[in-house]
Design a protein around this motif. Structure first.
Motif, PDB file in Angstrom:
ATOM      1  N   LYS A 193      28.320  19.616  34.946  1.00 49.11           N
ATOM      2  CA  LYS A 193      27.745  18.398  35.278  1.00 49.11           C
ATOM      3  C   LYS A 193      28.183  17.976  36.644  1.00 49.11           C
ATOM      4  O   LYS A 193      29.518  18.086  36.784  1.00 49.11           O
ATOM      5  CB  LYS A 193      27.633  17.318  34.196  1.00 49.11           C
ATOM      6  CG  LYS A 193      27.615  17.816  32.824  1.00 49.11           C
ATOM      7  CD  LYS A 193      26.082  17.461  32.458  1.00 49.11           C
ATOM      8  CE  LYS A 193      25.813  17.835  31.010  1.00 49.11           C
ATOM      9  NZ  LYS A 193      24.401  17.556  30.715  1.00 49.11           N
ATOM     10  N   SER A 251      19.787  10.589  40.990  1.00 46.95           N
ATOM     11  CA  SER A 251      19.334  11.854  40.678  1.00 46.95           C
ATOM     12  C   SER A 251      20.736  12.736  39.844  1.00 46.95           C
ATOM     13  O   SER A 251      20.539  13.243  39.127  1.00 46.95           O
ATOM     14  CB  SER A 251      18.883  12.849  41.793  1.00 46.95           C
ATOM     15  OG  SER A 251      19.007  14.173  41.726  1.00 46.95           O
ATOM     16  N   TYR A 252      21.764  12.578  40.378  1.00 42.34           N
ATOM     17  CA  TYR A 252      23.098  12.898  39.782  1.00 42.34           C
ATOM     18  C   TYR A 252      23.549  12.460  38.609  1.00 42.34           C
ATOM     19  O   TYR A 252      24.014  12.943  37.432  1.00 42.34           O
ATOM     20  CB  TYR A 252      24.140  12.715  40.923  1.00 42.34           C
ATOM     21  CG  TYR A 252      23.967  13.820  42.141  1.00 42.34           C
ATOM     22  CD1 TYR A 252      23.925  15.090  41.988  1.00 42.34           C
ATOM     23  CD2 TYR A 252      23.960  13.567  43.502  1.00 42.34           C
ATOM     24  CE1 TYR A 252      23.821  16.206  42.779  1.00 42.34           C
ATOM     25  CE2 TYR A 252      24.026  14.305  44.602  1.00 42.34           C
ATOM     26  CZ  TYR A 252      23.856  15.567  44.095  1.00 42.34           C
ATOM     27  OH  TYR A 252      23.663  16.359  45.247  1.00 42.34           O
ATOM     28  N   SER A 270      21.204  13.610  35.849  1.00 43.05           N
ATOM     29  CA  SER A 270      21.759  15.074  35.473  1.00 43.05           C
ATOM     30  C   SER A 270      22.840  14.899  34.589  1.00 43.05           C
ATOM     31  O   SER A 270      23.130  15.904  33.633  1.00 43.05           O
ATOM     32  CB  SER A 270      22.118  15.859  36.967  1.00 43.05           C
ATOM     33  OG  SER A 270      20.925  16.101  37.754  1.00 43.05           O
ATOM     34  N   GLU A 311      16.734  16.219  32.778  1.00 44.66           N
ATOM     35  CA  GLU A 311      16.100  16.910  33.970  1.00 44.66           C
ATOM     36  C   GLU A 311      14.610  16.861  33.962  1.00 44.66           C
ATOM     37  O   GLU A 311      14.073  16.848  32.861  1.00 44.66           O
ATOM     38  CB  GLU A 311      16.656  18.396  33.812  1.00 44.66           C
ATOM     39  CG  GLU A 311      18.000  18.440  33.448  1.00 44.66           C
ATOM     40  CD  GLU A 311      18.761  18.377  35.250  1.00 44.66           C
ATOM     41  OE1 GLU A 311      17.891  18.533  36.032  1.00 44.66           O
ATOM     42  OE2 GLU A 311      19.954  17.852  35.253  1.00 44.66           O
TER      43      GLU A 311
END
Length: 82
Positions: free
Chosen positions: A11, A67-68, A71, A76
């Motif tokens: 991660k 985005s991170y 995630s 996703e």
């Protein structure tokens, strides 16, 4: 074995934290200097490009953070098979 269970991905916690702090820093910088920002953004001429450039910077930084973060939360995009 089900797809996705054989090789768990690491991660991106550090990247999410980095981009989150960077995003907060941008907002703080604009709010602390709001009089200067307003002065430059309202001058006209070539200065009219400054708000557009600023929006692109904020959009990129916030998009990277989002985005991170997604995630890290395990959310996703669905990948289509060819």
């Amino acid at each position: 074995m089900a797809e996705g269970h054989g090789n768990p991905r690491k991660k991106p916690y550090f990247k999410a934290i980095f981009w989150g702090i960077f995003s907060i820093g941008l907002y703080i910088a604009v709010f602390i200097n709001q009089n200067t920002v307003t002065d430059y953004f309202t001058r006209g001429g070539w200065y009219a490009a400054l708000p557009i450039i600023t929006v692109f910077i904020f959009s990129f930084v916030h998009g990277a953070f989002a985005s991170y973060l997604l995630s890290c939360l395990g959310i996703e995009a669905v990948k289509k098979k060819k």
